[in-house]
Design an enzyme around this catalytic site. Structure first.
Site, PDB file in Angstrom:
ATOM      1  NE  ARG A  74      48.180  37.196  30.437  1.00  0.00           N
ATOM      2  CZ  ARG A  74      47.333  37.794  31.144  1.00  0.00           C
ATOM      3  NH1 ARG A  74      47.661  39.032  31.804  1.00  0.00           N
ATOM      4  NH2 ARG A  74      46.127  37.534  31.452  1.00  0.00           N
ATOM      5  CB  ALA A  86      41.597  35.118  33.842  1.00  0.00           C
ATOM      6  CD  GLU A 103      38.730  40.435  34.950  1.00  0.00           C
ATOM      7  OE1 GLU A 103      39.109  40.419  33.790  1.00  0.00           O
ATOM      8  OE2 GLU A 103      39.201  40.843  35.912  1.00  0.00           O
ATOM      9  CD  GLU A 107      40.446  39.982  30.281  1.00  0.00           C
ATOM     10  OE1 GLU A 107      40.337  38.323  30.080  1.00  0.00           O
ATOM     11  OE2 GLU A 107      41.170  40.326  31.449  1.00  0.00           O
ATOM     12  CD  GLU A 152      42.450  43.820  30.516  1.00  0.00           C
ATOM     13  OE1 GLU A 152      41.636  44.545  30.279  1.00  0.00           O
ATOM     14  OE2 GLU A 152      42.542  42.905  31.319  1.00  0.00           O
TER      15      GLU A 152
END
Length: 191
Positions: A74, A86, A103, A107, A152
């Site tokens: 992040r 998320a 999601e 993910e 990701e």
């Protein structure tokens, strides 16, 4: 000590105030920054805030009471933090539960049979209108793997006992707000 106000049910209360003006200061790729002038308490106030489409997160829990955590980079915090699957409600009119299902598949390559609302909260009500919904997903099974890109692409998955996740949150090792609220809520509901 100030006196307590009210005896009605403890709940947040919508409040419609007259908005004199609203201007987009920054038209962003994902969210905007807005400046609004509004009347409140006999005065005209101005506030800038992030106009956010909303988001969802999923606390996936298996039959052994383990929760799925993902770690990804992040940039604003310059960390690879542990968090939950998320994502944004970035498709016009998308149902939040359907977004949560999407999601979890994108993910974590998982789908679930049982879904329930775990928590809803405003992430930073003084600076953003983002409403985040966290769903509890049970009855998990694998789906075909999704192709992942950007941050990701380097997601790490880890199954953790709910108690271990609670201890990591309370010990200050996990700081992601969504993860913190979801884990502590799940723990409190477990009894």
């Amino acid at each position: 000590m100030p006196e307590s106000v009210g005896t009605e049910e403890l709940t947040d209360e919508p409040s419609a105030v007259p908005v004199r003006s609203s201007a987009v200061l920054h038209d962003g790729k994902i969210w905007d920054v807005v400046l609004e002038e509004f009347e409140y308490g006999g005065a005209v106030l101005a506030r800038e805030f992030v106009d956010h489409p909303g988001a969802v997160a999923v606390l996936a829990m298996d039959d052994e009471e383990r929760v799925l955590l993902i770690r990804q980079y992040r940039h604003p915090i310059r960390m690879r933090d542990w968090e939950l699957p998320a994502g944004l409600l970035d498709l016009e009119g998308e149902d939040p539960l359907e977004a949560a299902k999407r999601e979890l598949a994108e993910e974590a390559d998982l789908e679930a049979d049982d879904w329930s609302n775990l928590a809803e909260f405003y992430t930073s009500p003084g600076g953003s209108n983002e409403l985040l919904r966290v769903y509890l997903a049970r009855g998990l099974r694998s789906t075909p793997a999704f192709a992942r890109f950007a941050e990701e692409e380097h997601i790490e998955l880890r199954w953790v006992d709910l108690g271990e996740a609670v201890d990591a949150v309370l010990g200050g090792n996990l700081k992601n707000s969504i993860l913190t609220i979801a884990v502590l809520t799940a723990h409190a509901r477990r009894g």
